[in-house]
Design a protein around this motif. Structure first.
Motif, mmCIF file in Angstrom:
data_model
loop_
_atom_site.group_PDB
_atom_site.id
_atom_site.type_symbol
_atom_site.label_atom_id
_atom_site.label_comp_id
_atom_site.label_asym_id
_atom_site.label_seq_id
_atom_site.Cartn_x
_atom_site.Cartn_y
_atom_site.Cartn_z
ATOM 1 N N SER A 1 0.850 -1.190 0.000
ATOM 2 C CA SER A 1 0.000 0.000 0.000
ATOM 3 C C SER A 1 0.891 1.248 0.000
ATOM 4 O O SER A 1 2.042 1.206 0.405
ATOM 5 C CB SER A 1 -0.903 -0.045 1.236
ATOM 6 O OG SER A 1 -0.924 1.185 1.899
ATOM 7 N N PRO A 2 0.373 2.380 -0.480
ATOM 8 C CA PRO A 2 1.192 3.603 -0.463
ATOM 9 C C PRO A 2 1.281 4.228 0.918
ATOM 10 O O PRO A 2 1.693 5.372 1.055
ATOM 11 C CB PRO A 2 0.455 4.519 -1.446
ATOM 12 C CG PRO A 2 -0.953 4.066 -1.392
ATOM 13 C CD PRO A 2 -0.927 2.591 -1.120
ATOM 14 N N SER A 3 0.909 3.498 1.943
ATOM 15 C CA SER A 3 0.869 4.056 3.289
ATOM 16 C C SER A 3 2.144 3.722 4.047
ATOM 17 O O SER A 3 2.773 2.694 3.813
ATOM 18 C CB SER A 3 -0.335 3.474 4.035
ATOM 19 O OG SER A 3 -0.280 3.850 5.384
ATOM 20 N N ILE A 4 2.526 4.584 4.979
ATOM 21 C CA ILE A 4 3.649 4.241 5.841
ATOM 22 C C ILE A 4 3.153 3.844 7.226
ATOM 23 O O ILE A 4 3.942 3.652 8.136
ATOM 24 C CB ILE A 4 4.679 5.381 5.960
ATOM 25 C CG1 ILE A 4 3.992 6.664 6.388
ATOM 26 C CG2 ILE A 4 5.433 5.579 4.669
ATOM 27 C CD1 ILE A 4 4.956 7.682 6.951
ATOM 28 N N LYS B 1 6.024 8.456 1.158
ATOM 29 C CA LYS B 1 5.546 7.179 0.646
ATOM 30 C C LYS B 1 6.612 6.122 0.903
ATOM 31 O O LYS B 1 7.747 6.439 1.193
ATOM 32 C CB LYS B 1 5.272 7.294 -0.862
ATOM 33 C CG LYS B 1 4.010 8.079 -1.173
ATOM 34 C CD LYS B 1 3.742 8.087 -2.671
ATOM 35 C CE LYS B 1 4.893 8.684 -3.432
ATOM 36 N NZ LYS B 1 4.692 8.796 -4.845
ATOM 37 N N ASN C 1 8.360 4.599 -1.024
ATOM 38 C CA ASN C 1 9.558 4.665 -1.867
ATOM 39 C C ASN C 1 10.711 5.302 -1.101
ATOM 40 O O ASN C 1 11.872 4.932 -1.274
ATOM 41 C CB ASN C 1 9.281 5.384 -3.191
ATOM 42 C CG ASN C 1 8.849 6.824 -3.013
ATOM 43 O OD1 ASN C 1 8.518 7.238 -1.897
ATOM 44 N ND2 ASN C 1 8.846 7.589 -4.075
ATOM 45 N N LYS D 1 -2.052 13.830 7.054
ATOM 46 C CA LYS D 1 -2.630 12.602 6.522
ATOM 47 C C LYS D 1 -2.255 11.400 7.394
ATOM 48 O O LYS D 1 -3.119 10.599 7.769
ATOM 49 C CB LYS D 1 -2.139 12.369 5.088
ATOM 50 C CG LYS D 1 -2.679 11.109 4.460
ATOM 51 C CD LYS D 1 -1.894 10.711 3.231
ATOM 52 C CE LYS D 1 -0.570 10.105 3.611
ATOM 53 N NZ LYS D 1 0.281 9.731 2.495
ATOM 54 N N GLU E 1 -5.850 4.838 1.721
ATOM 55 C CA GLU E 1 -4.946 3.991 2.495
ATOM 56 C C GLU E 1 -5.703 3.176 3.545
ATOM 57 O O GLU E 1 -5.098 2.528 4.391
ATOM 58 C CB GLU E 1 -3.860 4.834 3.163
ATOM 59 C CG GLU E 1 -2.856 5.380 2.157
ATOM 60 C CD GLU E 1 -1.807 6.289 2.783
ATOM 61 O OE1 GLU E 1 -1.543 6.127 3.989
ATOM 62 O OE2 GLU E 1 -1.277 7.151 2.074
#
Lengths: 268, 307, 342
Positions: A38-41, A236, A238, C211, C235
């Motif tokens: 997922s793009p979540s941290i 993100k 990345n 966020k 998310e």
């Protein structure tokens, strides 16, 4: 028996281990979330290598590569030059007798510590503009050397203070020149201080965002400016992937230095 | 003062006397040109008139210092009194930095000692192990620390799992979190200088003392500490001074509910307050404070030298 | 050392010479323009693009003021910053003839208060700022800014507000029905008192983290940009973005033509390029805010076109841009902000 007991304080071992756990625990988070689908941290979405592909082949890949390269080369150059300058300064401060202006010089060396970074950043940019210096790689390097000096100086000086003069005196008695006694006697004795100073200068340069952000020129990016600049999108995974790769590189260095060190000690 | 301590008078202490100027020249040049000149410019800026939203107008003004020290009420029309807002910001930041430095020292000294007593071949590896985490950017490390200590984060889960606590600890957005963050930001700056000093320590001194029935803690206090003091002082300087101006840990871990010196200055240059002369003035006041501390320290050192 | 400097300045001169023929220097936020779009621009025009980044509007302004003006062709400031930069004389103007795609700008963004008639800026992305609530924690009514400024029991101590003077003070003013840039002492006193009283219910101030705290659950409600709220939802957080009845803050990032641009013609070509609906849509698909160009709809990803955060419900109260107050008034607002955060 006496030797063991005065060297080893049992609680010190536990504290050192606690220290390592605290240092490394957040890095585990970084590593784990670099593999997040997922793009979540903060929310886990399954295992994936997508962010590593993103870093190596994504549209931003060339910029990240350039940023990593700039960061590493600047850190190596700045730490090397700052350590050399600081070593020279430490010799003059501690091995050249008392002189007028010694306290002032000490304050000067530590000045980069005392001025808040954002002030150095804005002031340096204004100064570079005034003297017509085009901002770019060189301006970043100069700024980094400047603020790295106290970080290199303090451990080196702390070490040099503990080295008894008799070693050098002995070398001189054996007709060693000053240069010989420095390279063959004093510098090896100073090595732990020099290495400590170098490592501190290196990580402080590698981490710098505020000053770099102001003195860099068009198109110049370092890893911290890329990371801090991501505010429009949020951090993100990345960035986590890049951080993990940086950790990989550093661990590679550690292993190499250990192996070289061991080999050097085994061969006579 | 690390680096300016007394010399005992053997000839080695003056070996480099003739080379003093060339040895110091790079330092004077680099810091003199690329730091003193810009900082002098900022000192001038602190006495200029602010341009709205950043920048200065070249007209002399004491407005920045006036704002720092004198309170004229929300609308600027009350009788002037001493302004406590910024003094308390300084007090808060100094207290926080002092706590973080103490924490770093309590954990950092044993760690440095531990490394210095490893076999010589592995000491380098230990040093690297302490600095490896710092290859990851401070922002990322702080965000990850935040993740670890949040209310339903792994640390609380683990503590709940072991039954040590029954309610999750509220760590995030507290002073504790800020101190943990500062400690985490600056630990190697304490460990490495102390290591550099301890590594040099001659353990036969301890053995001699032990033979005279001194306890290990007495040895540590009476013999070891005085000798490794330069390293401890260097470490404290490297942790305390940057901690005072730090803003990532207070902002990300402490919730940024109150200004710290770092965020107060940052607001003047990078955020909406946009008051460069005031930002410059706060920096000058901070710098003077640190300089005074250093001078006081240098003087107390000189006194002990004279004895 | 001297030789190093000479060589490097020679290199810099070379770089300067290259700049005059077919390059463009953009001062931009990081990760706010898709690299594919930049490549497309280069392929179409042969102009090589260098991008330099900043992390806040004021940082960009500070860096331009400190001497970088004249190094960049275009920058991407927010609405109020366009006005400030124009007042400070940092912007160049263009004519309608130079910018053939100018009519592509959506009618409501053509004559904006911060650049009437669009003579030095074009819309880049815009959005709104209000607040979002985690629906797992609080299921009640969220149509009022009172959720942030006079929170219900369930949300107390679990609120994140943006660490930004403009947003906090404007939303607070909307809540109390006070006009922006008010000089009325009683109104300002009321605003200050209300904020100080509300602060005890807030857990944190944070803009960049707005966020993440919603996704991780550190905050159950928070002031937030609509795009961030949409991302939090994507998310996996059960958050709902509110268009409160008191109104909300509008913001718009704009591409501006900088004064003393080294490559003025290329800058205009770039701005014109960004006004093509297809290209504007590419930015929106990447950044997930809203474009200010007409005719982008057919190029947009479905999820972005229909997102509830980007489409205010019918009958929602209108949004307002931040106004730039005069110096004396701004001083009062600065004092309120300092008092809130002291």
């Amino acid at each position: 028996m006496a030797l063991r007991s005065v060297r080893h304080y049992p609680s010190f071992f536990s504290i050192a281990m606690l220290c390592l756990i605290i240092l490394y625990a957040p890095l585990i988070v970084v590593m784990v979330y670099s593999f997040n689908d997922s793009p979540s941290i903060t929310n886990w979405g399954g295992l994936s290598l997508r962010w590593y592909f993103d870093v190596f082949t994504g549209p931003e890949a060339p910029r990240f590569r350039a940023a990593a390269w700039n960061s590493l080369t600047i850190a190596v150059l700045a730490a090397t030059i700052a350590t050399a300058i600081a070593t020279a300064a430490a010799l003059a401060m501690l091995r050249a007798g008392k002189f007028k202006g010694r306290s002032l010089t000490f304050a000067l060396i530590n000045l980069p510590l005392m001025v808040p970074e954002i002030v150095i950043a804005v002031a340096t940019l204004i100064f570079f503009t005034m003297i017509g210096f085009t901002t770019g790689y060189l301006t970043i390097l100069i700024a980094h050397i400047t603020f790295c000096i106290p970080f290199a100086y303090l451990p080196i000086a702390a070490r040099l203070q503990g080295i008894d003069g008799s070693y050098e005196a002995a070398a001189r008695d054996l007709y060693a020149t000053r240069a010989q006694s420095f390279w063959l006697v004093l510098l090896p004795l100073m090595a732990p201080g020099v290495i400590s100073g170098y490592l501190l200068a290196f990580i402080i340069s590698l981490d710098d965002f505020i000053i770099t952000n102001f003195v860099k020129g068009a198109g110049m990016e370092t890893l911290p400016t890329a990371i801090f600049g991501s505010v429009k999108q949020g951090i993100k995974p990345n960035i986590m992937a890049i951080s993990t790769l940086m950790l990989g590189v550093s661990i590679l260095f550690v292993t190499l230095s250990y192996l070289i060190n061991r080999k050097g000690r085994q061969s006579p | 003062m690390a680096g300016a301590a007394p010399d005992s008078g053997t000839s080695a202490e003056t070996t480099y006397r003739s080379a003093r100027v060339p040895l110091l020249l790079p330092t004077w040049l680099v810091i003199g040109i690329f730091l003193i000149l810009p900082v002098a410019l900022m000192a001038v800026y602190s006495f200029l008139t602010k341009e709205m939203r950043g920048g200065v107008i070249w007209e002399f003004s004491l407005a920045a210092y006036d704002q720092f020290f004198i309170n004229r009420g929300l609308f600027g029309d009350e009788p002037p009194s001493l302004e406590w807002t910024y003094i308390s910001v300084f007090g808060r930041s100094i207290a926080q930095a002092a706590t973080a430095t103490t924490l770093c020292l309590l954990i950092g000294f044993p760690t440095a000692w531990f490394i210095a007593t490893r076999p010589p071949a592995t000491r380098g590896v230990w040093l690297f192990l302490i600095t490896v985490p710092y290859w990851v950017n401070l922002l990322i490390r702080t965000v990850s620390l935040r993740f670890l200590i949040r209310e339903n984060g792994p640390l609380n889960d683990a503590l709940l799992g072991t039954g040590l606590i029954s309610e999750p600890l509220a760590m995030i957005n507290t002073n504790f979190a800020v101190q943990l963050g500062l400690f985490y930001s600056y630990l190697p700056f304490m460990v490495l200088p102390i290591y550099a000093a301890v590594e040099r320590y001659n353990f036969t001194l301890s053995e001699a003392a032990a033979d005279l029935y001194a306890s290990r803690w007495v040895i540590l206090r009476e013999i070891v500490l005085p000798i490794v003091k330069p390293g401890i002082i260097a470490g404290c300087l490297l942790v305390f001074i940057p901690s005072m101006g730090a803003f990532l840990a207070p902002n990300l871990l402490g919730g940024a509910k109150n200004f710290m010196i770092g965020s107060l200055i940052e607001e003047q240059f990078k955020r909406s307050l946009g008051n460069w002369p005031f930002g410059a003035a706060v920096s000058m006041i901070l710098m003077s404070l640190v300089l005074i501390l250093l001078m006081l320290y240098a003087r107390s050192m000189a006194k002990t030298e004279a004895r | 050392m001297t030789r190093l400097i000479t060589t490097t300045s020679a290199l810099c001169l070379l770089a300067g010479a290259a700049q005059a023929e077919g390059t463009l220097s953009v001062y931009h936020w990081f990760e706010y323009i898709p690299q594919e779009l930049v490549d497309k621009f280069t392929a179409e025009t042969g102009i090589a693009v260098t991008i330099d980044t900043y992390d806040s509007n004021e940082a960009m302004l500070a860096s331009l003021k400190a001497g970088r003006l004249g190094q960049y062709d275009v920058a991407v400031p927010a609405d109020f910053m366009v006005e400030i930069m124009a007042e400070t004389g940092m912007l160049d103007t263009f004519t309608a003839e130079e910018m053939p795609n100018l009519p592509n700008i959506a009618p409501q963004w053509l004559d904006v208060p911060f650049d009437p008639g669009r003579t030095s800026s074009i819309p880049y992305q815009w959005g709104s700022t209000s607040f979002a609530v985690n629906r797992d924690v609080y299921a009640g009514d969220i149509s009022s800014l009172g959720v942030i400024f006079d929170p219900p029991e369930e949300l107390r101590g679990k609120i994140n507000v943006l660490d930004s003077q403009n947003e906090v003070l404007i939303l607070g003013s909307l809540y109390l029905g006070i006009p922006q840039c008010s000089t009325d002492r009683d109104q300002l006193r009321a605003l200050s008192d209300m904020l100080v009283a509300a602060k005890q219910h807030w857990a944190s101030f944070g803009s960049d983290t707005a966020k993440d705290v919603m996704v991780s659950g550190d905050a159950a409600a928070g002031m937030i940009y609509n795009g961030f709220s949409a991302k939090a939802r994507a998310e996996g957080a059960n958050v709902e973005y509110s268009y409160p009845t008191e109104g909300h803050v509008l913001w718009m990032d704009n591409v501006v033509l900088l004064k003393d641009a080294p490559n003025r013609a290329n800058a205009i070509a770039f701005m014109n390029f960004l006004l093509e609906p297809e290209n504007a849509a590419a930015v929106t698909n990447y950044a997930a805010y809203t474009s200010g160009v007409s005719g982008v709809e057919s190029f947009l990803d479905e999820a972005i076109r229909t997102s509830p955060e980007n489409n205010p419900p019918a009958g929602a109260a209108p949004g307002a841009f931040a106004q730039v107050c005069d110096e004396e008034t701004q001083k009062l607002y600065d004092a309120i902000w300092i008092n809130l955060k002291k």
